[in-house]
Design a protein around this motif. Sequence first.
Motif, PDB file in Angstrom:
ATOM      1  N   GLU A  98       0.870  -1.246   0.075  1.00  0.00           N
ATOM      2  CA  GLU A  98       0.227  -0.018   0.021  1.00  0.00           C
ATOM      3  C   GLU A  98       0.991   1.037   0.124  1.00  0.00           C
ATOM      4  OE1 GLU A  98      -4.150  -1.450   1.706  1.00  0.00           O
ATOM      5  OE2 GLU A  98      -2.964  -0.852   3.197  1.00  0.00           O
ATOM      6  N   ARG A 115      -8.938   5.257  -7.093  1.00  0.00           N
ATOM      7  CA  ARG A 115      -8.704   3.710  -7.187  1.00  0.00           C
ATOM      8  C   ARG A 115      -8.865   3.296  -8.618  1.00  0.00           C
ATOM      9  NH1 ARG A 115     -10.035   4.336  -1.818  1.00  0.00           N
ATOM     10  NH2 ARG A 115      -8.588   3.353  -0.551  1.00  0.00           N
ATOM     11  N   ASN A 116      -7.631   2.589  -8.984  1.00  0.00           N
ATOM     12  CA  ASN A 116      -7.399   2.169 -10.455  1.00  0.00           C
ATOM     13  C   ASN A 116      -6.301   0.954 -10.522  1.00  0.00           C
ATOM     14  OD1 ASN A 116      -5.396   2.240 -12.739  1.00  0.00           O
ATOM     15  ND2 ASN A 116      -6.921   4.079 -13.370  1.00  0.00           N
ATOM     16  N   GLU A 164      -2.726   0.805  -3.544  1.00  0.00           N
ATOM     17  CA  GLU A 164      -4.041   1.423  -2.728  1.00  0.00           C
ATOM     18  C   GLU A 164      -3.414   2.400  -1.622  1.00  0.00           C
ATOM     19  OE1 GLU A 164      -7.353   0.690  -2.488  1.00  0.00           O
ATOM     20  OE2 GLU A 164      -6.758  -0.328  -4.471  1.00  0.00           O
TER      21      GLU A 164
END
Length: 352
Positions: A79, A127-128, A133
């Motif tokens: 992340e 978000r993609n 994240e």
Amino acid sequence: MSPMEFVDLRSDTVTLPTEEMLDAIRHAKLGDDVFGEDPTVKSLEELAAERMGKEAALLVTSGTQANLVSLMSNAQRGELVILESESHIYWYEVGGVAAIAGLLPWTLKSQFGAFDPEDVEAAIRPRNIHFPEPALVCVENTHNRHGGTIVAPKQLEAVSRVAKAHGLLLYMDGARIFNAAIALRVDVREFARHVDNLMFSLSKGLSCPVGSLVVGTAEFIEKARKNRKILGGGMRQAGIIAAPGIVALEKMVDRLAEDHANARFLAEGVSKIDGVKVDLKRVQTNIVLFDISSLGLADNQFIIKLEDKGVLALMHGTHVVRMVTHFGIEREHAEKAIAAVAAVVDDLRLNG
Ligand SMILES: Cc1ncc(COP(=O)(O)O)c(C=O)c1O
């Protein structure tokens, strides 16, 4: 004071325990803290949680371990964590954020350590499939590399609003958060309430020999306890460390105001010396940075000359000197430091 009567302004980590701390160590009730049986550790953790207005706390070995345990407990490997570009986590913690916590540091510049909330908003991308994240935003308070500057509760609140709106957690490296609270004359909870969790150090201005505390919800602290263990930070009769921590929280917080007054005195004194530049706006707590680029010295030459005059300081980069006031540094020591800086500058003028 360090041996040989040097005025030691390298860091507030050079502070030695008070007599009362040494007595507390001698008389501490002890047990095996990995089994949850050290009553002194429990008392310190309860006191720390109460002081911060949070549910629970965890004693760890150092500020670096506190930050690492917190990063690991706030985010999953892979992340993204938003860090301030001059932050201690990014500069001085051996890259543990990436190497051990497995997080992608995403750095943002700031004004004196306080993010512009719009910059934080812009850094949190939608978000993609291509993006990691985003999980966490970290702030540092007071901000070490910016010169002990304070991120005010209002500024924390604004960043917290953005983080919350996007489902990110907000963590504070509050190694010197009591300096911030004392300088603004507000309860430390005014800072803590805007972050999900935080750490603070016992071993800096509070004068303890060892230790930091991670503070947050009971659930977060449970995770942090496990992460401390995986890092080898489970300690046995840690009441030896916790006992002076209790003394520190009860006796050593209010006196930080003296360190701030001495830092201001030192900064104003040094700012009057020709060839030395001080940004007095940055001198908000116990750290003084001054620029000596006009003196044309390389590397550590300035601080070596200062040492010859009995004053210890650190370089902060190539042309900025850092001095930090702390317990044991009185007004007379600040006077000695100003005189030493003036004498080094005079010697340079005379000798070319
Ligand atoms: C803001 C900040 N965070 C974390 C740390 C790390 O603390 P430690 O030296 O106890 O690992 C420091 C140390 O100076 C610091 O200034």
